[in-house]
Design an enzyme around this catalytic site. Structure first.
Site, mmCIF file in Angstrom:
data_model
loop_
_atom_site.group_PDB
_atom_site.id
_atom_site.type_symbol
_atom_site.label_atom_id
_atom_site.label_comp_id
_atom_site.label_asym_id
_atom_site.label_seq_id
_atom_site.Cartn_x
_atom_site.Cartn_y
_atom_site.Cartn_z
ATOM 1 N N HIS A 172 0.837 -1.203 0.000
ATOM 2 C CA HIS A 172 0.000 0.000 0.000
ATOM 3 C C HIS A 172 0.874 1.256 0.000
ATOM 4 O O HIS A 172 2.089 1.193 0.223
ATOM 5 C CB HIS A 172 -0.934 0.010 1.211
ATOM 6 C CG HIS A 172 -0.201 0.079 2.521
ATOM 7 N ND1 HIS A 172 0.365 -1.021 3.119
ATOM 8 C CD2 HIS A 172 0.057 1.119 3.356
ATOM 9 C CE1 HIS A 172 0.944 -0.668 4.253
ATOM 10 N NE2 HIS A 172 0.775 0.629 4.420
ATOM 11 N N ASP A 176 1.004 5.000 1.808
ATOM 12 C CA ASP A 176 0.433 5.705 2.958
ATOM 13 C C ASP A 176 -0.314 6.972 2.561
ATOM 14 O O ASP A 176 -1.370 7.288 3.116
ATOM 15 C CB ASP A 176 1.543 6.057 3.956
ATOM 16 C CG ASP A 176 2.043 4.829 4.702
ATOM 17 O OD1 ASP A 176 1.386 3.778 4.628
ATOM 18 O OD2 ASP A 176 3.104 4.918 5.350
ATOM 19 N N ARG A 203 5.963 -9.675 16.766
ATOM 20 C CA ARG A 203 6.640 -8.473 16.262
ATOM 21 C C ARG A 203 5.954 -7.243 16.840
ATOM 22 O O ARG A 203 4.746 -7.060 16.681
ATOM 23 C CB ARG A 203 6.549 -8.452 14.737
ATOM 24 C CG ARG A 203 7.150 -7.239 14.026
ATOM 25 C CD ARG A 203 6.733 -7.317 12.559
ATOM 26 N NE ARG A 203 7.404 -6.395 11.675
ATOM 27 C CZ ARG A 203 6.983 -5.160 11.393
ATOM 28 N NH1 ARG A 203 5.881 -4.691 11.981
ATOM 29 N NH2 ARG A 203 7.629 -4.401 10.536
ATOM 30 N N HIS A 228 4.969 -0.063 -0.162
ATOM 31 C CA HIS A 228 5.589 -0.990 0.789
ATOM 32 C C HIS A 228 4.582 -1.985 1.355
ATOM 33 O O HIS A 228 3.377 -1.833 1.199
ATOM 34 C CB HIS A 228 6.238 -0.209 1.938
ATOM 35 C CG HIS A 228 5.260 0.618 2.725
ATOM 36 N ND1 HIS A 228 4.888 1.894 2.349
ATOM 37 C CD2 HIS A 228 4.555 0.353 3.858
ATOM 38 C CE1 HIS A 228 4.021 2.381 3.220
ATOM 39 N NE2 HIS A 228 3.796 1.458 4.147
#
Length: 289
Positions: A201, A203, A269, A259
């Site tokens: 996507h 941002d 994570r 990204h």
């Protein structure tokens, strides 16, 4: 008899070799999966073992910013991506992570991706979100301390200064914008669209207000989790950042920095996304009691 035994011995040796070869291939595939390998990665911008004082790569700006109001001296004219390991210490990253752990212990997604936004109060709970400040009321002060919020504000300010210096703009021209949030990702199967974090996507397209995006990693690739690397998607030449606690990755928010995040295969994570806008109308305040 000897003429019959010889082919059988050859066949037995061949089968043994084939089985050993298959086992070796299977072991390799399992290791690749455990390490979170992705054969589309062709270049690692920041290895987990490196301690980078600063690494910056300039890329041509996209046209995404032309459809938004421009702010001279702030809106991206110089675009790119950077990584540094010297702005936030690993001890500070651990303390910031403890804030995320305390907040997310109050809820958590049924899927693999949970969100905690200290600014708006948004917290993943099951398949939905609640406002933790309204939901828990005054009890929230038994979860977080003023020291937690002060550390969060201090870290945010240092990240903001780092972004401003890298792109040659004034830190005062940048305004924190939403959504700015903690993320906790594990290998649990996605339950809703909110859990599907791995899609590529942009941002600026997704959020509109974003001009500069930053990520502070709060856990270590391969020690705390497998998979989960950050990937800049480029045709035939994807590039990745391997998370390590205290590492700050930042970039301009347009489609020059398409990204995604790899799927997490094991472990957990932790990271915090901190976004900045040049438009003061889209600014948000730091969290406070």
């Amino acid at each position: 008899t000897k003429s019959v035994q010889a082919p059988r011995e050859v066949q037995t040796k061949w089968l043994r070799t084939a089985v050993l070869g298959a086992c070796a291939v299977l072991a390799g595939l399992l290791l690749w999966s455990r390490l979170g390998g992705d054969d589309s990665i062709t270049e690692v911008l920041a290895h987990r073992s490196e301690i980078l004082p600063g690494r910056f790569i300039e890329v041509p700006c996209s046209e995404d910013y032309d459809s938004h109001r421009r702010f001279e001296g702030c809106s991206p004219r110089k675009c790119g991506r950077g990584v540094t390991d010297t702005v936030i210490s690993r001890d500070e990253a651990q303390r910031i992570r403890s804030i995320a752990e305390k907040g997310l212990s109050l809820g958590g997604s049924d899927g693999g991706a949970s969100i905690l936004d200290l600014h708006s109060g948004a917290l993943s709970v099951g398949k939905h979100f609640v406002n933790l400040y309204r939901y828990f009321g005054d009890k929230i002060q038994t979860v977080f301390s003023e020291e937690d919020f002060q550390l969060y504000r201090d870290v945010r300010q240092r990240v903001q200064l780092t972004v401003a210096q890298a792109f040659g703009i004034s830190a005062s021209a940048l305004h924190l914008t939403k959504p700015t949030f903690f993320s906790r990702i594990n290998s649990t199967q996605a339950r809703t669209a909110h859990d599907e974090y791995w899609h590529a996507h942009v941002d600026k397209v997704t959020y509109g207000s974003f001009d500069y995006t930053s990520l502070l990693y709060l856990s270590d690739y391969l020690d705390d989790f497998g998979g989960g690397r950050f990937v800049f998607v480029e045709e035939g030449a994807n590039k990745t950042v391997e998370p390590r606690a205290g590492r700050v990755s930042f970039f301009t928010s347009g489609s020059e920095n398409l990204h995604r995040v790899e799927k997490v295969h094991w472990g957990t994570r932790y990271a915090v996304t901190i976004a900045f806008t040049c438009n003061p109308d889209h600014g948000i305040a730091d969290p406070a009691f």
